[in-house]
Design an enzyme around this catalytic site. Sequence first.
Site, mmCIF file in Angstrom:
data_model
loop_
_atom_site.group_PDB
_atom_site.id
_atom_site.type_symbol
_atom_site.label_atom_id
_atom_site.label_comp_id
_atom_site.label_asym_id
_atom_site.label_seq_id
_atom_site.Cartn_x
_atom_site.Cartn_y
_atom_site.Cartn_z
ATOM 1 N N LYS A 201 27.648 -49.384 18.928
ATOM 2 C CA LYS A 201 28.854 -50.165 18.639
ATOM 3 C C LYS A 201 28.513 -51.424 17.825
ATOM 4 O O LYS A 201 29.149 -51.739 16.814
ATOM 5 C CB LYS A 201 29.539 -50.538 19.962
ATOM 6 N N CYS A 255 35.132 -59.485 15.975
ATOM 7 C CA CYS A 255 34.148 -58.397 16.091
ATOM 8 C C CYS A 255 33.039 -58.525 15.064
ATOM 9 O O CYS A 255 31.878 -58.748 15.398
ATOM 10 C CB CYS A 255 34.864 -57.070 15.905
#
Length: 406
Positions: A201, A255
Site C-alpha cells: 500500500k 495519502c
Amino acid sequence: MINIVGLGYIGLPTALMFAKSGLKVVGTDYNSELVNSLTEGRLTFEEKGLEELFQEALSNGIEFSTEYQKTHTYILAVPTPYIKESKKLDPKYVISALNSVLDVCERGAVIVIESTISPGTTDRYIRPEIEKRGFVIGEDVHLLHAPERIIPGNMIYELENNSRTIGADDREVGEKVKGLYLNFCKEEIVVTDIRSAEMSKVVENTYRDINIAFANELSKICRTDNMDVYEIIRIANKHPRVNILQPGPGVGGHCISVDPWFLVGDYPDLTNLILTARKINDSMPRHVLGRIRDIMREHGIKDISKVGLYGLAYKENVDDTRESPTLQLLERMDEHLAFGVKVFDPHVKKRIVDHQFMNFEDFLNEIEILVIMVGHNHIKDNMNLIKNKFVLDTKNICSIQGSYKL
Ligand code: SAJ
C-alpha cells in the site's frame, strides 16, 4: 452482521457498498454529530455517486451508531494521522477502536484494518495491544489488513473495479474475508501476508509521489529554457513504456504526501530517491510563489491583496483540504505577504483561512492576478469570467490566450 468502524472518507462508502450488496451493516463512529446526520439521511462530504449509493444502502436497512456492535466481523477505517515532527504514523485511533472492538466482539471474530498503516505497525502496535488484553490471535480473534485503494473523486467506481489486497496470518481466513469483499468488488483480490499488504500500500502511493516529482522537476527545467512541459510529457507518453504524470502546484491529500515519509522515517539510509521526490513536491508551492512574483513584477502590481488563489481543496472536484497545496502555499508566505491574499473554493463551504470568499464574483472583483491552484470543473465552466485577469494556471486547464503556466 458487519460492523464498520469509522465513517469518514473510506469507511462510509465501504459500509454503503456492503449494505447495497444486501449484507446487514452497522456503521460506528465516535462522532455523534456525524452519526446523527447520517441517521437523518444527510451525507457529510461530497463524492460523485455517493448520494445514490447512500439512498440504496438506507433502503437496505444500514444503521449508524456511536456504539460498537457485538458481532463477528469488524472493518476498521479510522484515521491514521502522521506526526509531522517525527514523520511517523500515529496509531492512536486504530488502537482505541481496536480496544473498543475487543470489549464487545464474539469469540473467533475477524478484525480487518482498512486504514493505511506504515509497514510494521501491525507487529509493533496492533498485535501487542491485542495480546495485552489476553486474546490469542488466530484463536480468540483473527487479524487482517486490507488497505483501501480508492481515489477521492472516483471512489464508488473504484470500490467495485479496483483490485484489492488482503493480508492475513492464516490463508483460510484471508480467503473468507476475500469472499466478503467479493460481494461488491469485481476485480482480482490478492491474499497475502500482513507485512506485504502494509508495504505494498505504501509503495503504491510512494510510486505515484515519485512520478509526480519527476513531472514537477521537468516543469522547472522547462521553465528555465522556455519549453512547454505539457507538450513534452504528452509526446513522451506516446512511447508505449512511458507514463509520466502531470506537474502541479504541489502534492496534497492525506495519502501521497504522507505515506512516503513512513519509508523515509524507517529506512533513512536507503531512501534517497523517495526523500528527494518528497522534497521536490514540497518545493512546488514555493515555486508557485516565485511565479506569482514574476507576474506581479511584469505588470507592476505591488499589492499582494490583488492576488487570488482559486482552490483550497487538495485536488479537483473534492472538498477535502488536508495538506492542500494552497494551504501549504499560504503557510510558506511570510505574514507580511500572506496579508491580504484572497482565496476562493466553490467546494469548501467552511471558512478556514483569512480572506476566503464564499462568492466567486465578489472574489474576482477584488483581484487582478488569478492563480488556478485546483482544476475544479467549476473554473473550467467559468473561463469567460476570468478573461480580464492575469491568470497563472498551475494545472494547465486554462484556454485563455496569454495565461501563464507553472
Ligand atoms: N497530482 C499531481 N499530478 C498528477 C496527479 C496528482 O500533482 O498527475 C496531485 C493532486 O493534485 C493531489 C495529489 O497529487 O494534490 C494527490 O492526488 P491523487 O489524485 O494522485 O491521489 P489521492 O491522494 O487522492 O489518492 C491516492 C491514490 N493512490 C494512488 O493512486 C497510488 C488512491 O488510490 C489511494 O487510495 C489514496 O491515495 C489513499 O487513500 O492512499
